[in-house]
Design a protein around this motif. Structure first.
Motif, PDB file in Angstrom:
ATOM      1  N   GLU B 112       0.867  -1.250   0.117  1.00 47.97           N
ATOM      2  CA  GLU B 112      -0.018   0.010   0.026  1.00 47.97           C
ATOM      3  C   GLU B 112       0.928   1.477   0.123  1.00 47.97           C
ATOM      4  OE1 GLU B 112      -3.188   1.136   3.460  1.00 47.97           O
ATOM      5  OE2 GLU B 112      -3.215  -0.861   2.810  1.00 47.97           O
ATOM      6  N   ILE B 113       2.004   1.100   0.718  1.00 50.91           N
ATOM      7  CA  ILE B 113       2.953   2.357   0.806  1.00 50.91           C
ATOM      8  C   ILE B 113       3.890   2.341  -0.237  1.00 50.91           C
ATOM      9  CG2 ILE B 113       4.643   3.491   2.436  1.00 50.91           C
ATOM     10  CD1 ILE B 113       3.137   1.861   4.737  1.00 50.91           C
ATOM     11  N   VAL B 114       4.559   1.099  -0.589  1.00 51.75           N
ATOM     12  CA  VAL B 114       5.670   1.184  -1.605  1.00 51.75           C
ATOM     13  C   VAL B 114       5.601   0.625  -2.721  1.00 51.75           C
ATOM     14  CG1 VAL B 114       7.408   1.169   0.327  1.00 51.75           C
ATOM     15  CG2 VAL B 114       6.693  -0.882  -0.592  1.00 51.75           C
ATOM     16  N   GLY B 115       4.352  -0.091  -2.930  1.00 51.67           N
ATOM     17  CA  GLY B 115       3.891  -0.643  -4.299  1.00 51.67           C
ATOM     18  C   GLY B 115       4.295  -2.312  -4.460  1.00 51.67           C
ATOM     19  N   ASP B 116       4.186  -2.605  -5.625  1.00 49.63           N
ATOM     20  CA  ASP B 116       4.424  -4.027  -5.680  1.00 49.63           C
ATOM     21  C   ASP B 116       5.693  -4.667  -5.307  1.00 49.63           C
ATOM     22  OD1 ASP B 116       5.892  -3.443  -7.843  1.00 49.63           O
ATOM     23  OD2 ASP B 116       4.720  -4.484  -9.690  1.00 49.63           O
ATOM     24  N   ARG B 117       6.622  -3.899  -5.129  1.00 50.21           N
ATOM     25  CA  ARG B 117       7.743  -4.672  -4.582  1.00 50.21           C
ATOM     26  C   ARG B 117       7.654  -5.380  -3.372  1.00 50.21           C
ATOM     27  NH1 ARG B 117      11.344   0.203  -2.324  1.00 50.21           N
ATOM     28  NH2 ARG B 117       9.660   1.714  -2.887  1.00 50.21           N
ATOM     29  N   ALA B 118       6.736  -4.818  -2.302  1.00 49.45           N
ATOM     30  CA  ALA B 118       6.516  -5.725  -1.246  1.00 49.45           C
ATOM     31  C   ALA B 118       5.076  -6.484  -1.287  1.00 49.45           C
ATOM     32  CB  ALA B 118       6.235  -4.445  -0.159  1.00 49.45           C
ATOM     33  N   LEU B 119       4.651  -6.872  -2.389  1.00 50.02           N
ATOM     34  CA  LEU B 119       3.523  -7.695  -2.525  1.00 50.02           C
ATOM     35  C   LEU B 119       3.750  -9.008  -1.942  1.00 50.02           C
ATOM     36  CD1 LEU B 119       0.856  -7.797  -3.547  1.00 50.02           C
ATOM     37  CD2 LEU B 119       1.487  -8.522  -5.606  1.00 50.02           C
ATOM     38  N   GLU B 120       4.911  -9.599  -2.154  1.00 49.68           N
ATOM     39  CA  GLU B 120       5.151 -11.107  -1.750  1.00 49.68           C
ATOM     40  C   GLU B 120       5.228 -11.002  -0.206  1.00 49.68           C
ATOM     41  OE1 GLU B 120       4.777 -14.086  -3.213  1.00 49.68           O
ATOM     42  OE2 GLU B 120       4.061 -12.737  -4.745  1.00 49.68           O
ATOM     43  N   LEU B 121       6.090 -10.035   0.285  1.00 51.84           N
ATOM     44  CA  LEU B 121       6.001  -9.737   1.725  1.00 51.84           C
ATOM     45  C   LEU B 121       4.786  -9.869   2.428  1.00 51.84           C
ATOM     46  CD1 LEU B 121       7.704  -9.056   4.422  1.00 51.84           C
ATOM     47  CD2 LEU B 121       7.636  -6.743   3.847  1.00 51.84           C
ATOM     48  N   ASP B 122       3.842  -8.910   2.019  1.00 54.44           N
ATOM     49  CA  ASP B 122       2.491  -8.768   2.337  1.00 54.44           C
ATOM     50  C   ASP B 122       1.740  -9.928   2.233  1.00 54.44           C
ATOM     51  OD1 ASP B 122       3.037  -6.272   2.925  1.00 54.44           O
ATOM     52  OD2 ASP B 122       1.785  -5.360   1.289  1.00 54.44           O
ATOM     53  N   ARG B 123       1.719 -10.719   1.056  1.00 54.10           N
ATOM     54  CA  ARG B 123       1.148 -12.199   1.102  1.00 54.10           C
ATOM     55  C   ARG B 123       1.677 -13.189   1.905  1.00 54.10           C
ATOM     56  NH1 ARG B 123      -0.942 -13.624  -4.381  1.00 54.10           N
ATOM     57  NH2 ARG B 123       0.516 -12.385  -5.609  1.00 54.10           N
ATOM     58  N   TYR B 124       2.933 -13.042   2.297  1.00 55.73           N
ATOM     59  CA  TYR B 124       3.450 -14.075   3.155  1.00 55.73           C
ATOM     60  C   TYR B 124       2.785 -13.653   4.591  1.00 55.73           C
ATOM     61  CZ  TYR B 124       6.894 -15.700   6.718  1.00 55.73           C
ATOM     62  OH  TYR B 124       7.507 -16.187   7.708  1.00 55.73           O
ATOM     63  N   ASN B 125       2.729 -12.438   5.121  1.00 57.03           N
ATOM     64  CA  ASN B 125       2.342 -12.086   6.227  1.00 57.03           C
ATOM     65  C   ASN B 125       0.827 -12.259   6.676  1.00 57.03           C
ATOM     66  OD1 ASN B 125       4.309 -11.230   8.205  1.00 57.03           O
ATOM     67  ND2 ASN B 125       4.705  -9.533   6.640  1.00 57.03           N
ATOM     68  N   ARG B 126       0.025 -12.415   5.322  1.00 53.49           N
ATOM     69  CA  ARG B 126      -1.420 -12.583   5.783  1.00 53.49           C
ATOM     70  C   ARG B 126      -1.463 -13.954   5.394  1.00 53.49           C
ATOM     71  NH1 ARG B 126      -4.755  -7.997   3.502  1.00 53.49           N
ATOM     72  NH2 ARG B 126      -3.318  -6.153   3.277  1.00 53.49           N
ATOM     73  N   ARG B 127      -0.775 -14.848   4.671  1.00 53.19           N
ATOM     74  CA  ARG B 127      -0.866 -16.253   4.655  1.00 53.19           C
ATOM     75  C   ARG B 127      -0.438 -16.746   6.168  1.00 53.19           C
ATOM     76  NH1 ARG B 127      -1.171 -19.364  -0.852  1.00 53.19           N
ATOM     77  NH2 ARG B 127      -2.681 -18.030  -1.643  1.00 53.19           N
ATOM     78  N   LEU B 128       0.345 -16.250   6.747  1.00 56.00           N
ATOM     79  CA  LEU B 128       0.927 -16.675   7.723  1.00 56.00           C
ATOM     80  C   LEU B 128      -0.206 -16.444   9.003  1.00 56.00           C
ATOM     81  CD1 LEU B 128       3.425 -17.579   9.700  1.00 56.00           C
ATOM     82  CD2 LEU B 128       4.179 -15.313   9.832  1.00 56.00           C
ATOM     83  N   GLY B 129      -1.230 -15.701   8.551  1.00 57.48           N
ATOM     84  CA  GLY B 129      -2.506 -15.689   9.594  1.00 57.48           C
ATOM     85  C   GLY B 129      -2.227 -14.301  10.596  1.00 57.48           C
ATOM     86  N   MET B 130      -1.309 -13.538  10.029  1.00 56.37           N
ATOM     87  CA  MET B 130      -1.210 -12.198  11.158  1.00 56.37           C
ATOM     88  C   MET B 130      -2.442 -11.633  11.462  1.00 56.37           C
ATOM     89  SD  MET B 130       1.923 -12.187  11.916  1.00 56.37           S
ATOM     90  CE  MET B 130       3.312 -11.001  11.921  1.00 56.37           C
ATOM     91  N   GLY B 131      -3.290 -11.618  10.533  1.00 56.90           N
ATOM     92  CA  GLY B 131      -4.764 -10.812  10.921  1.00 56.90           C
ATOM     93  C   GLY B 131      -5.574 -11.636  11.438  1.00 56.90           C
ATOM     94  N   PHE B 132      -5.510 -13.080  10.990  1.00 62.25           N
ATOM     95  CA  PHE B 132      -6.189 -13.913  11.849  1.00 62.25           C
ATOM     96  C   PHE B 132      -6.053 -13.836  13.238  1.00 62.25           C
ATOM     97  CE2 PHE B 132      -6.648 -18.527  13.157  1.00 62.25           C
ATOM     98  CZ  PHE B 132      -7.842 -18.618  13.197  1.00 62.25           C
ATOM     99  N   GLY B 133      -4.778 -13.946  13.518  1.00 67.45           N
ATOM    100  CA  GLY B 133      -4.164 -13.808  15.051  1.00 67.45           C
ATOM    101  C   GLY B 133      -4.724 -12.563  15.782  1.00 67.45           C
ATOM    102  N   ALA B 134      -4.465 -11.668  14.979  1.00 67.86           N
ATOM    103  CA  ALA B 134      -4.438 -10.187  15.518  1.00 67.86           C
ATOM    104  C   ALA B 134      -6.165  -9.878  16.052  1.00 67.86           C
ATOM    105  CB  ALA B 134      -4.029  -9.212  14.561  1.00 67.86           C
TER     106      ALA B 134
END
Lengths: 120, 808
Positions: B112-134
């Motif tokens: 959202e801030i830096v563009g698609d170079r962080a897309l895989e990082l974001d996908r990883y954190n979401r698939r790890l269930g960070m949002g689910f846990g939070a």
């Protein structure tokens, strides 16, 4: 000279409230109102706008110890020093102000301010 | 013609303004950035000296904030709510960008801030269930009235700051990256906790261990990867008796450790340098007869500083210590009666389960002899300058299926087609532990506070004015059969599930042990007599044993004795290994710089001081030596990833079994011996250092070679501290490595009035334009501590008080 002072004072005032590019509007308006030629309009705009950014930036740099401005110079220009950030800051504002001034002059010319043109 | 010219110059002006008003790739928008009215110039701060009154209309009663000479706020509030409101406000004032960026990262919102170079990082954190846990954590947080009040008041305080910000006042990073802060929410406090769990509780060797098992079989695996190290000095002293009757542990299912299909992914070693030290000496060892406690958490050193010092005073508490931007209360600190600190446990709380789907639609999975429904969670990832990316994550009862076969994983430690069972997915109210510790008066209060803690599990050290000291590896630990999760698990078999929890009262703990001190340095929590499985591997024992040796000898301890121990540069690994290794080096084969380097090592007193050359050679040699011994047996390639045995096990082989066939390089027809391996690796290490630094000389010095870096969170070198000259290293009590190290050092001497000392590598302000951005770095680098100003009232006079701010 009057134009430079007017641009400096007015651009300072508008920037306290409006975005940075409001300086272009001021320079444009003043040169549209009174400017004898394209070259002079550029100088009015460049100096009037640039002097405000120059003095404000210098004031901030002198008030703080300059370490931060050095870091910003490193970040933006890959060289640590206090001169370049001030210089580029002044140049950027000056270019915008000057170009807006020239635009103001030509609009003045085009908008049928014929008498003034003939006199100048 | 006239009109053409006029139009041309108007258009040129507009274009120039447009070009300067927008970012171009990574180049920020220069117009607003350079403007002295709104740009970076506005972030240049001078030291504030004048008193101030802030009308925020968020508190029930006026709050007085006293700032000392290091710009540390001491908050005096008439009720708890107001104190947390002030904490939120003041933290945001100094650290807004940091707290928002870290929680954005945890929430998978960097793109959202830096563009698609962080897309895989974001996908990883979401698939790890960070949002689910939070989401689950925030529910628990808002259920208890105490944590609810603190989180809500903190949130209101942060928002009181954000809502009055003009763009000119945005922290520098917003101007550089071209975005603006959004309102804080309670769930961001939970995201912060998940962020810390991601740093501290995401270690899992399951995948590599399964591949090792498949390659060398169960007997060799058990031999090379034992469940307890050769050399160890556990946190709970050997001989401590367990004061509870253990509950039944689930039986180990048959065929629990049969290996699965080969898995092709590279494993990023979780950074062994992320750990911590803490200890407390009892009254019999202290000069004053009151306990003294010390703590230094080792994290990736970063700027803005990871910690934020603060004192919070209300009718229910007077606590001082290190807070974390994004979390209410004090995390590591002290009050009038008690002091506490934390180090990471490193429990096995992340496991992977192989999932068998019914069919390609992946709507059902096999478990407990029947098909069970898969639930789907839609993750909508915003990407700067592009359309949103929709990602559907499959959830089983184990947890999220992180990646399916054929999808490219971001962090390479996550097996394809496996569901992650992670402690951070559990509902828990970890803030309540700190809420209670902030107010604890004695050992019983400390024990009560620890009951609520979930993750990331910590070794909580404790000392109080009643002269008690204690330590407990504490967190929520799944009740596992031995080695459950050492290897990948079978997601169809209920015997492989987590089947309950170790009762909180059964977590390892010790109070006032006979030796007169307690300590931890991430080593094994207990010796093998502890009746439950926490993990099969922990951090190496070297820091722990060095701390224990020095504490055992220590008498008449003062805060300065503990400070000196925090800066101890003894290299225990070298002291153990060199007398063994040097015997095997064939000196006749050494050429060039190599004999000189050997002489340096032989003369070394095993200290990793900044100007020593030997640590540079030793570190490079051990690295090359581990590769030379193990790379032939455990090579990583495209079809399988493996890991090496520990250094401890390798050294044990060198000492006890030097003719072991492991020293032979299986890729050569000749049979290499330990002499060959150690000589070859020594020569390679010296040659590599010569290429890097030239002939052996001052350029090889440890401080220069290590070149510690404290990096800005956005990885901007100009805002970082580079090449910090400091000793220490990995496995050294002074655990300062290239990128990691003591992120906060604290020493607290209890007594009628506590005396405390602390420092971190940075400063209170997160603004690179502030005089308080890096002002504590030199104190930290030279191993000194600042006295922490523990005020008893808002009116107290002290030479270090600089200004007072009233919040109304």
């Amino acid at each position: 000279m009057r134009q430079i002072i007017a641009i400096a004072v007015l651009s300072l005032l508008v920037q306290l409230v409006f975005p940075w590019w409001s300086l272009a509007v001021v320079s444009f308006a003043i040169c549209c109102w009174r400017s004898p030629g394209a070259g002079r309009a550029f100088v009015y705009g460049f100096v009037g706008v640039g002097i405000v950014w120059l003095l404000y930036a210098l004031m901030i740099q002198l008030r703080t110890d300059g370490v931060f401005v050095g870091r910003m110079s490193e970040l933006l220009f890959k060289t640590n020093g206090g001169v370049l950030p001030v210089l580029v800051t002044t140049l950027v504002s000056g270019l915008v102000g000057g170009l807006a001034g020239v635009a103001g002059f030509f609009v003045r010319q085009a908008s049928g301010n014929q008498i003034a043109n003939r006199i100048s | 013609m006239r009109y053409a010219k006029a139009s041309l110059f108007v258009i040129l002006t507009v274009l120039l303004v447009y070009a300067l008003n927008r970012p171009w790739g990574v180049v920020p928008a220069f117009g607003p950035l350079l403007s002295p009215f709104v740009g970076f110039w506005q972030n240049a701060e001078t030291t504030e000296a004048a008193d101030e009154e802030l009308i925020l209309k968020g508190t029930r009663a006026p709050v007085t904030v006293v700032f000392d000479d290091l710009a540390i706020p001491h908050v005096f509030a008439q009720n708890d709510r107001d104190a947390y409101f002030a904490q939120g406000y003041l933290t945001a004032r100094d650290r807004l960008w940091q707290m928002e960026f870290q929680t954005h990262a945890a929430a998978g919102r960097v793109a959202e801030i830096v563009g698609d170079r962080a897309l895989e990082l974001d996908r990883y954190n979401r698939r790890l269930g960070m949002g689910f846990g939070a989401e689950r954590s925030v529910k628990a947080m808002l259920t208890d009235p105490r944590s609810r009040e603190s989180v809500e008041a903190y949130t209101a305080g942060v928002n009181a700051y954000i809502s009055q910000l003009s763009p000119a006042q945005y922290p520098l990073e917003y101007k550089l990256l071209g975005y603006k802060p959004e309102p804080w929410q309670a769930i961001k406090c939970a995201y912060f906790l998940k962020y810390m769990s991601g740093v501290l509780a995401l270690g899992a060797d399951d995948l590599n261990m399964s591949n090792v098992l498949r390659r060398i079989g169960p007997a060799a695996t058990a031999d090379l990867f034992p469940d307890y190290p050769f050399r160890e000095d556990p946190i709970i002293p050997v001989g401590t008796s367990w004061d509870f009757k253990p509950v039944a542990v689930p039986a180990t299912p048959p065929n629990a450790f049969t290996s699965s299909e080969p898995l092709a992914m590279k494993w990023p070693d979780h950074d062994p340098a992320i750990g911590s030290n803490n200890w407390a000496v009892g009254p019999q060892k202290s000069a004053t007869g009151y306990p003294i406690l010390a703590n230094d958490p080792h994290l990736s050193l970063s700027l803005p500083s990871i910690w934020y010092q603060m004192q919070l005073v209300t009718p229910t508490m007077n606590v001082y210590g290190a807070t974390m931007p994004g979390a209410p209360g004090v995390i590591i600190g002290f009050n009038k009666q008690v002091a506490w600190g934390v180090t990471n446990v490193g429990a096995d709380v992340l496991d992977f389960y192989q999932i068998r789907f019914r069919d390609a639609s992946q709507r059902e999975y096999w478990h407990d002899n029947r098909w069970k429904p898969v639930t789907r969670r839609i993750e909508r990832i915003k990407v700067k300058g592009q359309a949103d990316v929709i990602d559907t994550v499959l959830y089983t009862h184990h947890g999220p299926v992180m990646y399916m076969a054929g999808q490219k994983p971001f962090a390479k430690n996550v097996p394809v087609g496996y569901a992650a069972r992670w402690i951070a997915h559990e509902e828990s109210n970890d803030f309540l532990t700190y809420y209670l510790l902030d107010r604890a008066k004695n050992h019983a209060d400390y024990r009560e506070a620890l009951r609520y803690y979930g993750a990331p599990a910590q070794n909580f050290v404790f000392a109080d004015v009643a002269r008690d000291i204690a330590i407990s590896p504490n967190g929520r630990f799944p009740l596992k059969w031995k080695d459950q999760g050492k290897f990948l698990l079978d997601g169809t078999n209920p015997a492989h599930d987590w089947q309950g929890w170790i009762p909180a009262a059964h977590n390892p703990h010790v109070k006032n042990p006979p030796r007169g001190f307690v300590s931890s340095a991430n080593q094994s929590s207990t010796d093998p007599t502890y009746p439950y499985y926490i993990n099969w591997q922990f951090a190496p024992y070297e820091r722990g044993v060095r701390i224990n040796q020095r504490l055992a000898r220590m008498q008449q301890a003062t805060p300065d004795s503990l400070r000196q121990l925090q800066n101890d540069n003894m290299n225990v690994r070298a002291a153990n290994a060199l007398p063994v290794f040097l015997n095997y080096v064939q000196t006749q084969k050494l050429t060039g710089q190599q004999p000189k380097a050997l002489a340096v090592l032989k003369a070394w007193r095993y200290t990793n001081d900044v100007s020593e050359i030997a640590p540079t050679i030793f570190t490079e040699w051990t690295r090359q030596c581990m590769d030379a011994v193990w790379n032939d047996n455990f090579p990583n390639n495209d079809s399988t990833t493996l890991r090496y045995p520990s250094f401890d096990r390798t050294l044990q082989l060198a000492e006890k079994d030097p003719s072991a066939s492991w020293f032979d390089d299986v890729n050569t027809p000749a049979r290499e011996t330990i002499n060959d391996v150690l000589t070859q690796s020594f020569r390679a290490a010296v040659d590599s250092l010569t290429r890097q630094h030239g002939p052996l000389g001052t350029s090889w010095q440890w401080g220069k070679h290590k070149a510690t870096r404290i990096s800005h969170l956005a990885r901007l070198d100009a805002l970082s501290a580079l090449n910090v000259q400091i000793g220490g290293g990995n496995g050294i009590v002074n655990a300062t490595t290239e990128r990691t190290g003591p992120s906060w050092r604290m020493v607290v001497a209890l007594g009628p009035k506590p005396r405390a000392y602390g420092v971190y590598p940075g400063g209170q302000s997160g603004n690179p334009g502030s005089p308080h951005y890096l002002n504590m770095l030199e104190t930290w680098r030279t191993g000194q501590l600042n006295e922490l100003l523990f005020l008893l009232s808002a009116d107290e006079k002290h030479a270090r008080i600089r200004r007072r701010v009233t919040i109304k």
